[in-house]
Design a protein around this motif. Structure first.
Motif, PDB file in Angstrom:
ATOM      1  N   GLN A 155       0.799  -1.222   0.000  1.00 38.17           N
ATOM      2  CA  GLN A 155       0.000   0.000   0.000  1.00 38.17           C
ATOM      3  C   GLN A 155       0.834   1.275   0.000  1.00 38.17           C
ATOM      4  OE1 GLN A 155      -3.886   0.098   1.945  1.00 38.17           O
ATOM      5  NE2 GLN A 155      -3.055   1.683   3.263  1.00 38.17           N
ATOM      6  N   VAL A 156       1.885   1.348   0.813  1.00 36.12           N
ATOM      7  CA  VAL A 156       2.707   2.557   0.872  1.00 36.12           C
ATOM      8  C   VAL A 156       3.383   2.798  -0.475  1.00 36.12           C
ATOM      9  CG1 VAL A 156       4.698   3.659   1.968  1.00 36.12           C
ATOM     10  CG2 VAL A 156       3.039   2.428   3.360  1.00 36.12           C
TER      11      VAL A 156
ATOM     12  N   HIS B  57     -11.365   3.292   4.439  1.00 36.73           N
ATOM     13  CA  HIS B  57     -12.363   3.016   5.475  1.00 36.73           C
ATOM     14  C   HIS B  57     -12.016   3.782   6.749  1.00 36.73           C
ATOM     15  CE1 HIS B  57      -9.169   0.361   6.725  1.00 36.73           C
ATOM     16  NE2 HIS B  57      -9.824   0.032   7.819  1.00 36.73           N
ATOM     17  N   CYS B  58     -10.941   4.562   6.709  1.00 35.95           N
ATOM     18  CA  CYS B  58     -10.503   5.412   7.826  1.00 35.95           C
ATOM     19  C   CYS B  58      -9.897   4.622   8.972  1.00 35.95           C
ATOM     20  CB  CYS B  58     -11.613   6.320   8.335  1.00 35.95           C
ATOM     21  SG  CYS B  58     -12.210   7.450   7.094  1.00 35.95           S
ATOM     22  N   GLY B  59      -9.369   3.448   8.675  1.00 39.24           N
ATOM     23  CA  GLY B  59      -8.560   2.757   9.669  1.00 39.24           C
ATOM     24  C   GLY B  59      -7.313   3.599   9.906  1.00 39.24           C
ATOM     25  N   TRP B  60      -6.819   3.599  11.127  1.00 42.01           N
ATOM     26  CA  TRP B  60      -5.714   4.483  11.503  1.00 42.01           C
ATOM     27  C   TRP B  60      -4.499   4.296  10.605  1.00 42.01           C
ATOM     28  CZ3 TRP B  60      -5.442   8.904  13.473  1.00 42.01           C
ATOM     29  CH2 TRP B  60      -4.252   9.412  14.013  1.00 42.01           C
ATOM     30  N   ASN B  61      -4.069   3.054  10.361  1.00 40.21           N
ATOM     31  CA  ASN B  61      -2.872   2.823   9.556  1.00 40.21           C
ATOM     32  C   ASN B  61      -3.043   3.320   8.121  1.00 40.21           C
ATOM     33  OD1 ASN B  61      -1.508   1.718  11.700  1.00 40.21           O
ATOM     34  ND2 ASN B  61      -1.947  -0.390  11.126  1.00 40.21           N
TER      35      ASN B  61
ATOM     36  N   GLU C 225      -0.923   6.334   6.389  1.00 39.04           N
ATOM     37  CA  GLU C 225      -0.112   6.057   5.208  1.00 39.04           C
ATOM     38  C   GLU C 225      -0.459   7.016   4.075  1.00 39.04           C
ATOM     39  OE1 GLU C 225      -0.859   1.903   4.596  1.00 39.04           O
ATOM     40  OE2 GLU C 225       0.585   1.313   6.140  1.00 39.04           O
ATOM     41  N   ALA C 226      -1.729   7.295   3.875  1.00 39.98           N
ATOM     42  CA  ALA C 226      -2.130   8.235   2.824  1.00 39.98           C
ATOM     43  C   ALA C 226      -1.641   9.645   3.143  1.00 39.98           C
ATOM     44  CB  ALA C 226      -3.651   8.222   2.652  1.00 39.98           C
ATOM     45  N   ILE C 227      -1.836  10.080   4.370  1.00 41.49           N
ATOM     46  CA  ILE C 227      -1.420  11.425   4.768  1.00 41.49           C
ATOM     47  C   ILE C 227       0.092  11.572   4.660  1.00 41.49           C
ATOM     48  CG2 ILE C 227      -1.274  13.027   6.725  1.00 41.49           C
ATOM     49  CD1 ILE C 227      -4.084  11.917   7.548  1.00 41.49           C
TER      50      ILE C 227
ATOM     51  N   GLN D  50     -13.111   4.797  13.446  1.00 42.71           N
ATOM     52  CA  GLN D  50     -13.021   5.250  12.062  1.00 42.71           C
ATOM     53  C   GLN D  50     -13.785   6.559  11.839  1.00 42.71           C
ATOM     54  OE1 GLN D  50     -14.322   1.790   9.914  1.00 42.71           O
ATOM     55  NE2 GLN D  50     -12.458   0.646  10.405  1.00 42.71           N
ATOM     56  N   PHE D  51     -14.839   6.791  12.585  1.00 43.02           N
ATOM     57  CA  PHE D  51     -15.594   8.043  12.451  1.00 43.02           C
ATOM     58  C   PHE D  51     -14.794   9.225  12.998  1.00 43.02           C
ATOM     59  CE2 PHE D  51     -18.808   4.823  11.956  1.00 43.02           C
ATOM     60  CZ  PHE D  51     -19.588   5.327  10.922  1.00 43.02           C
ATOM     61  N   LEU D  52     -14.062   9.010  14.068  1.00 41.12           N
ATOM     62  CA  LEU D  52     -13.179  10.057  14.594  1.00 41.12           C
ATOM     63  C   LEU D  52     -12.017  10.311  13.647  1.00 41.12           C
ATOM     64  CD1 LEU D  52     -13.090   9.080  18.369  1.00 41.12           C
ATOM     65  CD2 LEU D  52     -14.317  10.984  17.312  1.00 41.12           C
ATOM     66  N   ASN D  53     -11.479   9.252  13.074  1.00 37.60           N
ATOM     67  CA  ASN D  53     -10.391   9.400  12.113  1.00 37.60           C
ATOM     68  C   ASN D  53     -10.857  10.182  10.884  1.00 37.60           C
ATOM     69  OD1 ASN D  53      -8.958   7.822  13.916  1.00 37.60           O
ATOM     70  ND2 ASN D  53      -9.126   5.958  12.704  1.00 37.60           N
TER      71      ASN D  53
END
Length: 122
Positions: free
Chosen positions: A17-18, A32-36, A40-42, A57-60
């Motif tokens: 993915q990275v 899906h807004c999983g932390w990892n 990685e995208a950011i 995931q909603f907070l992320n």
């Protein structure tokens, strides 16, 4: 796979993915807004379309969209319930809309989102 062989690539199993997010051809990432995945995208400067399912995931998603300004929400507001199919409220029109907005829709807003996404790459 044969039908799309000239237009894309199907990766079975683990995908780097990275490495994929680092490719210059990647203009956005549906997450899906999983932390990892979000980090990685950011870290690669890639703006995101957010599609949270449950838990943090909603907070992320709020972090990506409201705080960092690098995300576009798909519109999910409640956790997915495997027992209640009515909770699955995303259809292909929602996906098409958010991808369009993420990639170019909104003009200056999209440019600003891309600028902010690149800002986090250090």
């Amino acid at each position: 796979m044969a039908r799309t062989a000239t237009r894309g690539l199907v990766v079975r199993g683990w995908a780097p993915q990275v490495t994929i997010l680092s490719h210059r051809a990647v203009g956005g990432f549906l997450t899906h807004c999983g932390w990892n995945s979000l980090l990685e995208a950011i870290a690669r400067g890639v703006p995101v379309a957010t599609w949270p399912h449950f838990a943090d995931q909603f907070l992320n998603e709020q972090l990506a969209v409201d705080v960092l300004g690098v995300g576009v929400p798909i519109g999910v507001t409640a956790p997915v319930s495997m027992l209640n199919e009515e909770s699955l409220t995303v259809d292909r029109g929602d996906v098409a809309r958010v991808v369009s907005v993420l990639m170019d829709g909104g003009g200056e807003e999209a440019k600003e989102r891309r600028r902010k996404a690149k800002e986090y790459v250090k």
